[in-house]
Design a protein around this motif. Sequence first.
Motif, short mmCIF file in Angstrom:
data_model
loop_
_atom_site.label_atom_id
_atom_site.label_comp_id
_atom_site.label_asym_id
_atom_site.label_seq_id
_atom_site.Cartn_x
_atom_site.Cartn_y
_atom_site.Cartn_z
N LEU A 210 38.79 41.56 37.58
CA LEU A 210 39.44 41.75 36.29
C LEU A 210 40.93 41.43 36.34
CD1 LEU A 210 37.78 45.14 35.23
CD2 LEU A 210 37.17 42.83 34.46
N ARG A 211 41.34 40.64 37.32
CA ARG A 211 42.76 40.30 37.43
C ARG A 211 43.26 39.63 36.15
NH1 ARG A 211 43.12 36.85 42.74
NH2 ARG A 211 40.93 36.46 42.17
N ASP A 212 44.25 40.26 35.55
CA ASP A 212 44.91 39.74 34.35
C ASP A 212 43.98 39.62 33.15
OD1 ASP A 212 47.48 39.11 33.40
OD2 ASP A 212 47.03 36.97 33.39
N ALA A 213 42.80 40.24 33.22
CA ALA A 213 41.92 40.26 32.05
C ALA A 213 42.53 41.19 31.01
CB ALA A 213 40.53 40.75 32.45
N ASP A 214 42.38 40.85 29.74
CA ASP A 214 42.94 41.67 28.66
C ASP A 214 41.85 42.58 28.10
OD1 ASP A 214 44.27 42.80 26.54
OD2 ASP A 214 45.06 40.91 25.77
N LEU A 215 42.00 43.89 28.37
CA LEU A 215 41.02 44.87 27.92
C LEU A 215 41.48 45.62 26.68
CD1 LEU A 215 40.11 46.45 31.40
CD2 LEU A 215 38.71 44.85 30.07
N GLY A 216 42.52 45.11 26.03
CA GLY A 216 43.06 45.81 24.87
C GLY A 216 41.99 46.19 23.85
N GLY A 217 41.91 47.50 23.56
CA GLY A 217 40.96 47.98 22.57
C GLY A 217 39.51 47.96 22.98
N ALA A 218 39.22 47.59 24.22
CA ALA A 218 37.82 47.54 24.69
C ALA A 218 37.26 48.94 24.88
CB ALA A 218 37.73 46.75 26.00
N ASP A 219 35.96 49.05 24.80
CA ASP A 219 35.28 50.33 24.99
C ASP A 219 34.49 50.30 26.29
OD1 ASP A 219 33.96 52.72 24.84
OD2 ASP A 219 33.18 52.42 22.81
N LEU A 220 35.00 51.03 27.30
CA LEU A 220 34.34 51.11 28.61
C LEU A 220 33.63 52.44 28.79
CD1 LEU A 220 36.73 48.94 29.02
CD2 LEU A 220 36.41 49.38 31.44
N THR A 221 33.37 53.15 27.69
CA THR A 221 32.70 54.44 27.78
C THR A 221 31.37 54.31 28.51
OG1 THR A 221 33.66 55.05 25.64
CG2 THR A 221 31.83 56.40 26.46
N GLY A 222 31.21 55.11 29.55
CA GLY A 222 29.95 55.09 30.29
C GLY A 222 29.75 53.89 31.17
N SER A 223 30.74 52.99 31.25
CA SER A 223 30.61 51.86 32.18
C SER A 223 30.57 52.41 33.60
CB SER A 223 31.77 50.87 32.01
OG SER A 223 33.01 51.48 32.26
N ILE A 224 29.89 51.72 34.49
CA ILE A 224 29.66 52.27 35.83
C ILE A 224 30.22 51.39 36.93
CG2 ILE A 224 27.65 53.60 35.13
CD1 ILE A 224 25.88 51.38 36.30
N PHE A 225 30.57 52.06 38.01
CA PHE A 225 31.06 51.42 39.25
C PHE A 225 32.32 50.60 39.03
CE2 PHE A 225 26.28 51.56 40.12
CZ PHE A 225 26.37 52.82 40.71
N VAL A 226 33.11 50.96 38.03
CA VAL A 226 34.42 50.36 37.84
C VAL A 226 35.44 51.27 38.52
CG1 VAL A 226 34.69 51.47 35.57
CG2 VAL A 226 36.12 49.52 36.18
N THR A 227 36.34 50.70 39.27
CA THR A 227 37.29 51.48 40.06
C THR A 227 38.70 51.42 39.46
OG1 THR A 227 37.91 49.63 41.49
CG2 THR A 227 35.98 50.94 42.14
N GLN A 228 39.53 52.36 39.90
CA GLN A 228 40.91 52.37 39.45
C GLN A 228 41.65 51.07 39.81
OE1 GLN A 228 41.96 55.05 37.54
NE2 GLN A 228 43.75 53.79 37.07
N PRO A 229 41.46 50.53 41.03
CA PRO A 229 42.12 49.25 41.34
C PRO A 229 41.75 48.13 40.39
CG PRO A 229 41.38 50.30 43.36
CD PRO A 229 40.81 51.10 42.22
N GLN A 230 40.51 48.10 39.92
CA GLN A 230 40.12 47.07 38.96
C GLN A 230 40.94 47.19 37.67
OE1 GLN A 230 35.81 48.02 39.45
NE2 GLN A 230 35.51 45.83 39.16
N LEU A 231 41.13 48.42 37.22
CA LEU A 231 41.93 48.63 36.01
C LEU A 231 43.38 48.26 36.26
CD1 LEU A 231 40.59 52.00 34.56
CD2 LEU A 231 39.90 49.67 33.99
N GLN A 232 43.88 48.57 37.44
CA GLN A 232 45.27 48.26 37.77
C GLN A 232 45.52 46.75 37.71
OE1 GLN A 232 46.56 51.99 37.93
NE2 GLN A 232 47.92 50.35 38.57
N GLN A 233 44.49 45.97 38.01
CA GLN A 233 44.63 44.51 38.01
C GLN A 233 44.61 43.93 36.60
OE1 GLN A 233 41.33 43.28 40.41
NE2 GLN A 233 42.35 43.70 42.34
N ALA A 234 44.05 44.69 35.66
CA ALA A 234 43.87 44.20 34.30
C ALA A 234 45.04 44.56 33.40
CB ALA A 234 42.56 44.75 33.72
#
Length: 254
Positions: A210-234
């Motif tokens: 997810l490097r530099d991916a734009d998640l603005g306004g996205a809904d990740l409710t209940g998404s699985i196996f996503v880590t804090q580092p992945q969010l930090q990259q986005a």
Amino acid sequence: MCCVALPFSASADFAVDKPAGRPCTNLREDFGCGIHTSLRQRGFSGCTVYDCFGAGQRVSQATFGGRSWREAPDTAREMFDVFPVMRQLHELLWYLDEALTLPAAAPLHARVRRLLEKTEALARQDAAALLTVDVPSHRGQVGEVLLRASELVRAEAGPGRRKNRRGADLPGARLAGADLRGADLRGACLIAADLTGADLRLADLLGADLRDADLGGADLTGSIFVTQPQLQQARGDGQVKLPRSLTRPAHWSS
């Protein structure tokens, strides 16, 4: 441990070159980071997206009994060799722990617990034994049960909703508002993808880039196996809906 054992090269993520085994120039005598509060501004954004999942502490405090590479330089090489093995085991522990929190995966919880205990037993070994661990084989066993857990969770999205995008090559993809509910996005390359407003509920994001991916306004409710580092990259904003176990990165817009 991470600030010494790991190498990095001057790039958009790191301001300078550093070979493996050499302390970062920003590492203080008390093992703290001298620029921790301004890493991104000083050209070390790569440090803000890395997480050893507690492996560094485990190696220092348990495997080597509280001795540091500074106090016992003769152990440094072995310590640095053990660290990447421990890091992989701790990452697997994190995923297995998450699998146990997924109600839909309850039929697999007994098997997950057995693998959790096996992984923990591997991590408790001494340095010499850790260096002989067949990590790829063990990762394969864990991966099999995590995949099955993913299938059970994503089934809740309903028939016909579980898109298979596993390993998909989607850099810069225009996915704004996309319906990705229950999608399998394991290992997908989503570098700089536009995921603004996308529905990622119940999606499996294990290993997605997810490097530099734009998640603005996205809904990740209940998404699985996503880590804090992945969010930090986005990139993201205050409208992103996150799984309860994760926190909104400080660099995201409000």
